[in-house]
Structures are given as structure tokens and as C-alpha cells.
Design a protein around this motif. Structure first.
Motif, mmCIF file in Angstrom:
data_model
loop_
_atom_site.group_PDB
_atom_site.id
_atom_site.type_symbol
_atom_site.label_atom_id
_atom_site.label_comp_id
_atom_site.label_asym_id
_atom_site.label_seq_id
_atom_site.Cartn_x
_atom_site.Cartn_y
_atom_site.Cartn_z
ATOM 1 N N LYS A 14 -13.404 -12.914 -44.642
ATOM 2 C CA LYS A 14 -13.749 -13.722 -45.807
ATOM 3 C C LYS A 14 -12.510 -14.369 -46.418
ATOM 4 O O LYS A 14 -11.426 -13.777 -46.442
ATOM 5 N N SER A 15 -12.685 -15.593 -46.885
ATOM 6 C CA SER A 15 -11.611 -16.330 -47.549
ATOM 7 C C SER A 15 -12.124 -16.878 -48.875
ATOM 8 O O SER A 15 -13.284 -17.282 -48.972
ATOM 9 N N ARG A 16 -11.250 -16.888 -49.882
ATOM 10 C CA ARG A 16 -11.652 -17.456 -51.183
ATOM 11 C C ARG A 16 -11.688 -18.971 -51.144
ATOM 12 O O ARG A 16 -12.305 -19.610 -51.993
ATOM 13 N N PHE A 17 -11.025 -19.559 -50.130
ATOM 14 C CA PHE A 17 -10.830 -21.007 -50.159
ATOM 15 C C PHE A 17 -11.435 -21.749 -48.970
ATOM 16 O O PHE A 17 -11.462 -22.977 -48.957
ATOM 17 N N ASP B 28 -2.526 -23.335 -44.751
ATOM 18 C CA ASP B 28 -3.273 -24.542 -44.385
ATOM 19 C C ASP B 28 -4.755 -24.216 -44.227
ATOM 20 O O ASP B 28 -5.119 -23.103 -43.826
ATOM 21 N N ILE B 29 -5.601 -25.192 -44.540
ATOM 22 C CA ILE B 29 -7.038 -25.070 -44.292
ATOM 23 C C ILE B 29 -7.430 -26.150 -43.296
ATOM 24 O O ILE B 29 -7.158 -27.330 -43.493
ATOM 25 N N GLY C 203 4.669 -19.891 -33.909
ATOM 26 C CA GLY C 203 4.703 -20.927 -34.934
ATOM 27 C C GLY C 203 5.574 -20.503 -36.108
ATOM 28 O O GLY C 203 6.568 -19.796 -35.941
ATOM 29 N N ILE C 204 5.196 -20.918 -37.304
ATOM 30 C CA ILE C 204 5.964 -20.558 -38.513
ATOM 31 C C ILE C 204 5.988 -19.035 -38.691
ATOM 32 O O ILE C 204 6.989 -18.465 -39.141
ATOM 33 N N SER C 205 4.916 -18.368 -38.304
ATOM 34 C CA SER C 205 4.886 -16.894 -38.326
ATOM 35 C C SER C 205 5.562 -16.396 -37.052
ATOM 36 O O SER C 205 4.936 -15.794 -36.168
ATOM 37 N N LEU D 223 -3.932 -17.783 -42.287
ATOM 38 C CA LEU D 223 -3.109 -16.760 -42.921
ATOM 39 C C LEU D 223 -1.919 -16.385 -42.046
ATOM 40 O O LEU D 223 -0.916 -15.883 -42.558
ATOM 41 N N ASN D 224 -2.058 -16.620 -40.762
ATOM 42 C CA ASN D 224 -0.986 -16.281 -39.820
ATOM 43 C C ASN D 224 -1.035 -17.282 -38.673
ATOM 44 O O ASN D 224 -2.028 -17.376 -37.962
#
Length: 494
Positions: free
Chosen positions: A427-430, A332-333, A274-276, A345-346
């Protein structure tokens, strides 16, 4: 290739035979008999040093005075210490020698050879599987087909009459597994411009022709969207080939209401990251990122041959991960089918996004247990190399059953931990989770990620990133872990 089991005295055999000799001049029973029939021809080989009995040695004799066209004398190493790996290689070497002749039928007396911690059943079954592997070639797309023609049509396994049933079972199961491995290899080796998610679905539908116990259905992107499979669909956004989820139901349990065993295969028919974006070197091998789906498809083919009294559902999660203006992005979420959210994240950690929605989807089958199979992480290759598949499960009982099947089938796996502490890395902040947890323990954190979507049933995860295909001169699909999973199903019947 035809396999036959017979109880036949060597003195009554004509044509071609395979016999074993061991180090230190020791002869197998068949070799001793043949030595007597041929006025000491085998002993003469040993005295002259033409064969010393070491593993891999091979001498072909012509013995018309013993009514035999050819005798393939095989070195089997030290008596009683031959392991499974060595035995399989010995069979492959022997078959190569037989194929180099015009022999159409061969009597195999290597049934006398003892494999460490194994019995006659395994001797014959591993021989059948090894012969099938020796004959495999993938030249579907070559204008000039392989000229490796072989006259060999039949192998006869010679056993005592009391062992006939056991030997016939070994042949049947070995042939079924060999077929399953071949089917998995064929699909995996197919180029990505042919083998896309629709192609996987087509292969799944063809199984209906093999057995009345099959029912196949396919979900397209419209149906997935209605179900809220947004993580799965996000991965597919950058591709013009529509994602397709193929559901293969095999129903043959005496109790129609028995809960099914569900096998889920990751089916990324091509993964560019993909983008990564992945590095260009060896990116062609990313056609093998559907190795999990290929193996599940192979197992379902083996099931059709075996007719096991089970309910089994195979799910092929077909998808492509490519970069374009519509591709999903880092940052993206995504809201998964379960309602849990994932921060991307990836985009090259896409397999777990396809699988998490598929693992939620299979809840509707009220499964007895679920096993997902995936070429999921390069970290598993770093940890275990190309010899062991990575196994993770919160259930000791299920993990031990799979490890037992792996050991018996010689399709090796190694259990990795699945501790709660690894959740900290996701863990994610969002969002509820991030889709990667850093380099440390990457294979484990991928399995831990999936565990969040498997709370409603017993579950195990097989990471086959290191075992699904070979690189270099022997480049190609291995068909693993078809043997492991088929053995697991055979064990469930027992």
C-alpha cells in the motif's frame, strides 16, 4: 558430440566401454558378461579392493584379450537406490575419466543402471544433459583458449531392440535441452559491456535462421513510449544503452488460431541498483540479472530443435539499471502501461517495473497462459537457497503442471504462497502501489506486485535469483530453468 542408440551384445563391441558395479560386490549384467570375457578381471578388481562399488569410484582397465581397448568400471553405489543427482554426478565423473584418454568413441552400458523412480528414457536423457554440461566452457574472451581438448566424439547408448524408439526420443530431447542450456549460459556469461539490450535483440533475430516457424520483432524506447510503458522506461533512464523488448514468435500448432503460451524473461543486462546503489562487493555478478531472458532465449533454441507442435512466444525484456543525472529516483510515481500507478521506494526493485509493463504488453497475444522468469529478489535466495526456484501462481492447475515439470526434469522449484493479504504490504499513500513491501516475505510481495498486472490470463511467476548462476570458484550461469520450461512445453504436447 554425437549420440547413437544401438542394440549390441557386449561380446561384439570393440574399443571402449563403460560398465557399472555396485556395493557388496554386485556386478551389472554388462559387468558380469565382461567378467566372463576377461577371465574374471572385474571380480579381481573387487577382490583386491581396487573398487568397492561406491559412488564416484572409477577404475580404467586395459583388456586386449576381450577385444576392448579400455573398460571404464564405474562405482554406482547400492543397487536400486541411485537418485537423479547422484546419477548426474556419476556421469560427469565418468566423462572426465573418458576425456582424460584418447578414446574417440565409447559404448555406454550404464543404461542398465536403475535410477530411483525413473525409467530408461530418463537414464539416457539425463546422461546426455550431463555430458553436455561436462563439455561446457566459456572462454570466448580469453586470449589463450582452454586446452581441455577431448578426443571423445561419440557416445553409444546400448539398449534392447524393443527400447530403441524410447532411447532415441531421450537422445533427441536431451540434446535439445542441452543446446538450450548452453545458449542460455553463453548469453548470461557474456560481459555487460557486450551483452546489452541491443545484443539480446540481435541474438533473438538470429533464431529466424534456425527454423521457419520463428518471427522476431523488437520494440525500442520510442515504441514503448507510444504504448505508455513508463515503468519500463523509467528503469532505463539512467543508461545510455536503449531498452529493447524482443518478441520471438514460434508458430507451429496444427491450429494456427491456437492461443500461444507466452514466456517472459527479465533481461536486466546489468543492474547497479540505480540511485539505490548496490554494494560494490560482487556487483559484477549483476550481469546475471538477465538470467530470465537468457533462459527464455535458451528455451526458444530448444524449441527450434524439437519442433514441438505448439504456439509459443518468448519475450526478452532487455534493459539496464544505472545511476546518472537522468536516473529515476526513490519517491517518483510512475504510471504503468495498465494505467495503475506505482510509487518508487527503492530503485533497486526495478525488475518488477520492467515486468509489469511487459506483462501488460503481452495481453495483445490473447495468451493461453503466461509464465514470467526473473532473477527478481534476494529474498528468494534467503528463502530457498540455490537449489529451488521460487514458483508463484494463483492457478493450482498451472502451478502443479510446473511443479511436475520441475520434478521430472530435476530442475527443482518450490511453490510459495500468493495470498491477497500480502497486498497490504504494497500500500502507498500516494499511488496505487509501492514497488516494495518491506523485508518480510520479500519474494512473495514481489510476486504479488506482478499479480496486479496479470488479471486477463492464467499466469505463473518463477523467481530464479538463487538458481540462475553460481558463485565462488564455480562462478557462472547455470542455464536454469531451461530444463524445467522445456519439459513443461513437452508436457503440453502430451
Amino acid at each position: 558430440m554425437k549420440y547413437t542408440v544401438k542394440s549390441t551384445a557386449l561380446s561384439a563391441v570393440t574399443g571402449n566401454v563403460i560398465v557399472g558395479v555396485f556395493e557388496e560386490g554386485k556386478l551389472s549384467l554388462a559387468a558380469q558378461t565382461l567378467d566372463q570375457l576377461s577371465q574374471g578381471a572385474i571380480s579381481q578388481l573387487i577382490r583386491t579392493g581396487d573398487i568397492k562399488g561406491k559412488q564416484g569410484e572409477m577404475v580404467t582397465l586395459r583388456l586386449p584379450n576381450a577385444n576392448l581397448e579400455r573398460v571404464f568400471v564405474v562405482g554406482c553405489g547400492k543397487q536400486g537406490v541411485l537418485n537423479v543427482r547422484q546419477y548426474k554426478q556419476l556421469i560427469k565423473n565418468t566423462i572426465q575419466a573418458v576425456k582424460a584418454t584418447n578414446a574417440e568413441q565409447v559404448y555406454n552400458f550404464l543404461t542398465e543402471v536403475q535410477i530411483s523412480d525413473r525409467d530408461l528414457y530418463w537414464n539416457i536423457r539425463f546422461a546426455v544433459e550431463s555430458v553436455a554440461e561436462s563439455f561446457y566452457q566459456f572462454d570466448h574472451f580469453k586470449s589463450k583458449k582452454s586446452d581441455q581438448h577431448s578426443a571423445l566424439q561419440e557416445m553409444v547408448f546400448v539398449v534392447d531392440s524393443a527400447q530403441q524408439t524410447e532411447a532415441e526420443t531421450a537422445v533427441q530431447q536431451g540434446q535439445a535441452i542441452g543446446l538450450g542450456v548452453r545458449c542460455a549460459k553463453d548469453v548470461a556469461n557474456c560481459p555487460p559491456n557486450v551483452c546489452n539490450p541491443a545484443y539480446l535483440a540481435e541474438q533473438a533475430k538470429k533464431l529466424i535462421e534456425k527454423s521457419p516457424h520463428f518471427k522476431v520483432s523488437v520494440l525500442g524506447e520510442k515504441e514503448m513510449a507510444e504504448l505508455g510503458m513508463n515503468a519500463y522506461l523509467a528503469v532505463s533512464q539512467g543508461s545510455q544503452n536503449e531498452a529493447q523488448l524482443s518478441i520471438i514468435e514460434y508458430r507451429n500448432h496444427p491450429n494456427p488460431q491456437a492461443k500461444p503460451i507466452v514466456l517472459v524473461g527479465k533481461g536486466l543486462t546489468f543492474d547497479a541498483g540505480g540511485i539505490s546503489l548496490k554494494p560494490a562487493a560482487s556487483m559484477d555478478e549483476m550481469k546475471y540479472d538477465m538470467g530470465g531472458a537468457a533462459s527464455v532465449y535458451g528455451v526458444m533454441n530448444a524449441l527450434a530443435e524439437l519442433g514441438l507442435p505448439l504456439n509459443v512466444i518468448g519475450v526478452l525484456a532487455g534493459c539496464e539499471n544505472l545511476p546518472d543525472g537522468n536516473a529515476y529516483r526513490p519517491g517518483d510515481i510512475l504510471t504503468t502501461m495498465s494505467g495503475l500507478t506505482v510509487e518508487v521506494l527503492n530503485t533497486d526493485a526495478e525488475g518488477r517495473l520492467v515486468l509489469c509493463d511487459t506483462l501488460t504488453y503481452v495481453e495483445r497475444f490473447d495468451p493461453e497462459l503466461v509464465i514470467d522468469v526473473a532473477t527478481l529478489t534476494g529474498a528468494c535466495v534467503v528463502a530457498l537457497g540455490q537449489h529451488n526456484s521460487g514458483l508463484m501462481s494463483p492457478s493450482d492447475a498451472l502451478a502443479n503442471q510446473l511443479l511436475s515439470a520441475a520434478k521430472h526434469s530435476a530442475d527443482n522449484a518450490w511453490r510459495l504462497p500468493l495470498g491477497e493479504e500480502y497486498q497490504e504490504q504494497l500500500k502507498s499513500r500516494f499511488a496505487d502501489f509501492a514497488n516494495v513491501g518491506g523485508r518480510d516475505g520479500g519474494a512473495i510481495t514481489a510476486g504479488v506486485f506482478l499479480s496486479n498486472f496479470t488479471k486477463k490470463y492464467e499466469w505463473a511467476h518463477l523467481d530464479i535469483a538463487g538458481t540462475a548462476w553460481l558463485q565462488g570458484a564455480n562462478k557462472g550461469a547455470t542455464g536454469r530453468p531451461v530444463s524445467l520450461l522445456t519439459q513443461f512445453l513437452i508436457d503440453q504436447v502430451k
